[in-house]
Motif scaffolding. Structure first.
Motif, PDB file in Angstrom:
ATOM      1  N   LYS A   1      47.891  38.427  38.233  1.00  0.00           N
ATOM      2  CA  LYS A   1      46.930  39.353  38.828  1.00  0.00           C
ATOM      3  C   LYS A   1      45.549  39.106  38.234  1.00  0.00           C
ATOM      4  O   LYS A   1      45.387  38.940  37.030  1.00  0.00           O
ATOM      5  N   GLY A   2      44.526  39.056  39.092  1.00  0.00           N
ATOM      6  CA  GLY A   2      43.161  38.829  38.657  1.00  0.00           C
ATOM      7  C   GLY A   2      42.825  37.377  38.371  1.00  0.00           C
ATOM      8  O   GLY A   2      41.722  37.073  37.914  1.00  0.00           O
ATOM      9  N   GLN A   3      43.735  36.458  38.659  1.00  0.00           N
ATOM     10  CA  GLN A   3      43.536  35.049  38.342  1.00  0.00           C
ATOM     11  C   GLN A   3      42.626  34.371  39.363  1.00  0.00           C
ATOM     12  O   GLN A   3      42.532  34.767  40.525  1.00  0.00           O
ATOM     13  N   LYS A   4      41.946  33.322  38.906  1.00  0.00           N
ATOM     14  CA  LYS A   4      41.159  32.447  39.776  1.00  0.00           C
ATOM     15  C   LYS A   4      41.885  31.105  39.820  1.00  0.00           C
ATOM     16  O   LYS A   4      41.759  30.290  38.910  1.00  0.00           O
ATOM     17  N   LEU A   5      42.662  30.901  40.859  1.00  0.00           N
ATOM     18  CA  LEU A   5      43.518  29.723  40.957  1.00  0.00           C
ATOM     19  C   LEU A   5      43.004  28.800  42.051  1.00  0.00           C
ATOM     20  O   LEU A   5      42.692  29.254  43.156  1.00  0.00           O
ATOM     21  N   ALA A   6      42.928  27.522  41.741  1.00  0.00           N
ATOM     22  CA  ALA A   6      42.499  26.525  42.719  1.00  0.00           C
ATOM     23  C   ALA A   6      43.647  25.549  42.981  1.00  0.00           C
ATOM     24  O   ALA A   6      44.363  25.154  42.060  1.00  0.00           O
TER      25      ALA A   6
ATOM     26  N   PRO B   1      43.067  43.647  50.777  1.00  0.00           N
ATOM     27  CA  PRO B   1      44.167  42.898  50.157  1.00  0.00           C
ATOM     28  C   PRO B   1      43.999  42.827  48.645  1.00  0.00           C
ATOM     29  O   PRO B   1      42.877  42.879  48.138  1.00  0.00           O
ATOM     30  N   GLU B   2      45.103  42.688  47.935  1.00  0.00           N
ATOM     31  CA  GLU B   2      45.046  42.521  46.488  1.00  0.00           C
ATOM     32  C   GLU B   2      44.893  41.054  46.112  1.00  0.00           C
ATOM     33  O   GLU B   2      44.400  40.727  45.030  1.00  0.00           O
ATOM     34  N   VAL B   3      45.354  40.171  47.011  1.00  0.00           N
ATOM     35  CA  VAL B   3      45.238  38.724  46.816  1.00  0.00           C
ATOM     36  C   VAL B   3      44.467  38.152  47.994  1.00  0.00           C
ATOM     37  O   VAL B   3      44.745  38.490  49.148  1.00  0.00           O
ATOM     38  N   LEU B   4      43.488  37.306  47.710  1.00  0.00           N
ATOM     39  CA  LEU B   4      42.718  36.668  48.775  1.00  0.00           C
ATOM     40  C   LEU B   4      42.928  35.165  48.709  1.00  0.00           C
ATOM     41  O   LEU B   4      42.657  34.538  47.687  1.00  0.00           O
ATOM     42  N   LEU B   5      43.418  34.598  49.810  1.00  0.00           N
ATOM     43  CA  LEU B   5      43.602  33.164  49.940  1.00  0.00           C
ATOM     44  C   LEU B   5      42.459  32.608  50.785  1.00  0.00           C
ATOM     45  O   LEU B   5      42.197  33.108  51.888  1.00  0.00           O
ATOM     46  N   LEU B   6      41.790  31.594  50.295  1.00  0.00           N
ATOM     47  CA  LEU B   6      40.697  30.977  51.045  1.00  0.00           C
ATOM     48  C   LEU B   6      40.954  29.478  51.157  1.00  0.00           C
ATOM     49  O   LEU B   6      40.960  28.759  50.151  1.00  0.00           O
ATOM     50  N   ASP B   7      41.180  29.022  52.385  1.00  0.00           N
ATOM     51  CA  ASP B   7      41.480  27.614  52.640  1.00  0.00           C
ATOM     52  C   ASP B   7      40.169  26.871  52.888  1.00  0.00           C
ATOM     53  O   ASP B   7      39.489  27.108  53.893  1.00  0.00           O
ATOM     54  N   GLU B   8      39.807  26.004  51.973  1.00  0.00           N
ATOM     55  CA  GLU B   8      38.573  25.213  52.055  1.00  0.00           C
ATOM     56  C   GLU B   8      37.359  26.096  52.372  1.00  0.00           C
ATOM     57  O   GLU B   8      36.690  25.917  53.406  1.00  0.00           O
ATOM     58  N   PRO B   9      37.024  27.060  51.514  1.00  0.00           N
ATOM     59  CA  PRO B   9      35.928  27.987  51.821  1.00  0.00           C
ATOM     60  C   PRO B   9      34.545  27.341  51.909  1.00  0.00           C
ATOM     61  O   PRO B   9      33.629  27.933  52.472  1.00  0.00           O
TER      62      PRO B   9
ATOM     63  N   HIS C   1      35.893  38.702  41.910  1.00  0.00           N
ATOM     64  CA  HIS C   1      36.523  38.568  40.599  1.00  0.00           C
ATOM     65  C   HIS C   1      36.141  39.729  39.695  1.00  0.00           C
ATOM     66  O   HIS C   1      36.967  40.224  38.918  1.00  0.00           O
ATOM     67  N   GLN C   2      34.904  40.197  39.808  1.00  0.00           N
ATOM     68  CA  GLN C   2      34.477  41.357  39.035  1.00  0.00           C
ATOM     69  C   GLN C   2      35.283  42.603  39.419  1.00  0.00           C
ATOM     70  O   GLN C   2      35.475  43.506  38.604  1.00  0.00           O
ATOM     71  N   GLN C   3      35.776  42.635  40.656  1.00  0.00           N
ATOM     72  CA  GLN C   3      36.612  43.738  41.126  1.00  0.00           C
ATOM     73  C   GLN C   3      38.096  43.511  40.803  1.00  0.00           C
ATOM     74  O   GLN C   3      38.949  44.260  41.255  1.00  0.00           O
ATOM     75  N   GLU C   4      38.368  42.448  40.048  1.00  0.00           N
ATOM     76  CA  GLU C   4      39.722  42.104  39.605  1.00  0.00           C
ATOM     77  C   GLU C   4      40.644  41.712  40.763  1.00  0.00           C
ATOM     78  O   GLU C   4      41.858  41.887  40.697  1.00  0.00           O
ATOM     79  N   LYS C   5      40.056  41.164  41.832  1.00  0.00           N
ATOM     80  CA  LYS C   5      40.871  40.615  42.910  1.00  0.00           C
ATOM     81  C   LYS C   5      41.504  39.308  42.435  1.00  0.00           C
ATOM     82  O   LYS C   5      40.929  38.566  41.635  1.00  0.00           O
ATOM     83  N   THR C   6      42.684  39.018  42.946  1.00  0.00           N
ATOM     84  CA  THR C   6      43.331  37.738  42.677  1.00  0.00           C
ATOM     85  C   THR C   6      42.859  36.745  43.727  1.00  0.00           C
ATOM     86  O   THR C   6      42.993  36.986  44.929  1.00  0.00           O
ATOM     87  N   LEU C   7      42.297  35.622  43.299  1.00  0.00           N
ATOM     88  CA  LEU C   7      41.692  34.658  44.206  1.00  0.00           C
ATOM     89  C   LEU C   7      42.435  33.329  44.123  1.00  0.00           C
ATOM     90  O   LEU C   7      42.626  32.777  43.038  1.00  0.00           O
ATOM     91  N   VAL C   8      42.827  32.830  45.290  1.00  0.00           N
ATOM     92  CA  VAL C   8      43.498  31.530  45.369  1.00  0.00           C
ATOM     93  C   VAL C   8      42.762  30.713  46.423  1.00  0.00           C
ATOM     94  O   VAL C   8      42.689  31.123  47.590  1.00  0.00           O
ATOM     95  N   ILE C   9      42.190  29.584  46.036  1.00  0.00           N
ATOM     96  CA  ILE C   9      41.462  28.761  46.995  1.00  0.00           C
ATOM     97  C   ILE C   9      42.018  27.343  47.002  1.00  0.00           C
ATOM     98  O   ILE C   9      42.557  26.850  46.009  1.00  0.00           O
ATOM     99  N   SER C  10      41.896  26.708  48.162  1.00  0.00           N
ATOM    100  CA  SER C  10      42.133  25.269  48.230  1.00  0.00           C
ATOM    101  C   SER C  10      40.782  24.617  48.479  1.00  0.00           C
ATOM    102  O   SER C  10      39.943  25.161  49.215  1.00  0.00           O
ATOM    103  N   THR C  11      40.541  23.495  47.859  1.00  0.00           N
ATOM    104  CA  THR C  11      39.234  22.854  48.005  1.00  0.00           C
ATOM    105  C   THR C  11      39.309  21.388  47.590  1.00  0.00           C
ATOM    106  O   THR C  11      40.188  20.984  46.822  1.00  0.00           O
TER     107      THR C  11
END
Length: 265
Positions: free
Chosen positions: A29-34, A158-166, A186-196
């Protein structure tokens, strides 16, 4: 316990293309994952499974301690917790105005009245789409469409946001705007998962990196460690971040502490 746990997930398309092969992954939770990898490595298929559009043929998907099953109620719950922003915003935008498009998902989820108004004000301010609210989406620039697509997903809370090639096809200013949105979330502690494919951004931004190839995960770890592994970079068909290429040429120490000091110079 991780917020998302994938255990031996496999997914095959009807044409028998094995898109995901025994995927094991945890997202805190709250992670910035790429997620990085060549085209066809399985990044988009992974995201489609994470958001519930595709359902894996084998393995377990555990979200917030609950095993997700291929049932309508499970998918509906998944849709409220995991939001997916497609690479191409044209896939998501369909309403007659930006305001209607952004509010569509939230209204369908039961939001109304003051709560809906507050939500709309918040997401439009964050995504800089307030001045666009009365415009038809098809009249917007590509970067504006991207922001509207993000706003529509955020309105569903959503609690988790997935962004495909943002950052795909964005100019420098549009990319900067998108990064600011990610920082605010991220400041709002959202979990972010992006592909890039933007390895330089990944090196600076992510606190966890997943490297994929041919539907499998080659490595998982911190980008500062993985992206200096020349063998891994070659196997995955990636490029080393420019800052690491430079330090290598100059024979500088590439530890995180030394790199931070170098970048401040």
């Amino acid at each position: 316990m991780a917020y998302i746990e994938l255990e031996n997930i496999s997914f095959e398309y009807p044409n028998q293309t094995l898109a995901l092969n025994q995927i094991n992954l945890s997202v805190e939770k709250g992670q910035k994952l790429a997620v990085v990898g060549e085209n066809g490595s399985g990044k988009s298929s992974l995201f489609l499974c994470l958001c519930g559009i595709h359902y894996p043929q084998s393995g377990r998907y555990i979200l917030d301690g609950e095993v997700q099953k291929c049932k309508r109620k499970d998918r509906n719950k998944l849709f409220t917790k995991v939001g997916y922003v497609f690479q191409d915003p044209e896939v998501q935008l369909f309403a007659s105005t930006v305001e209607k498009d952004i509010s569509f998902g939230a209204i369908n989820a039961g939001m109304k009245g003051e709560a809906l108004e507050l939500c709309m004000n918040e997401v439009m301010a964050m995504t800089q789409t307030r001045e666009l609210k009365n415009k038809p989406p098809h009249q917007l620039s590509y970067g504006q469409k991207k922001r509207v697509a993000i706003a529509g997903v955020l309105a569903c809370k959503p609690e988790v946001l997935l962004l495909d090639e943002p950052f795909a096809w964005l100019d420098a200013q549009q990319k900067k705007n998108t990064i600011q949105i990610l920082d605010d979330l991220h400041q709002q502690e959202k979990t972010l998962v992006i592909s890039t494919h933007d390895i330089n951004f990944v090196y600076e931004w992510a606190d966890k990196l997943v490297v994929m190839k041919e539907g499998q995960i080659l490595a998982t770890g911190h980008p500062h460690e993985l992206l200096k592994d020349e063998d891994l970079i070659e196997r995955a068909g990636l490029e080393m971040p420019l800052v690491l290429q430079l330090t290598k040429k100059l024979s500088l120490d590439s530890t995180p502490e030394s790199m931070a000091a170098f970048l401040k110079v």
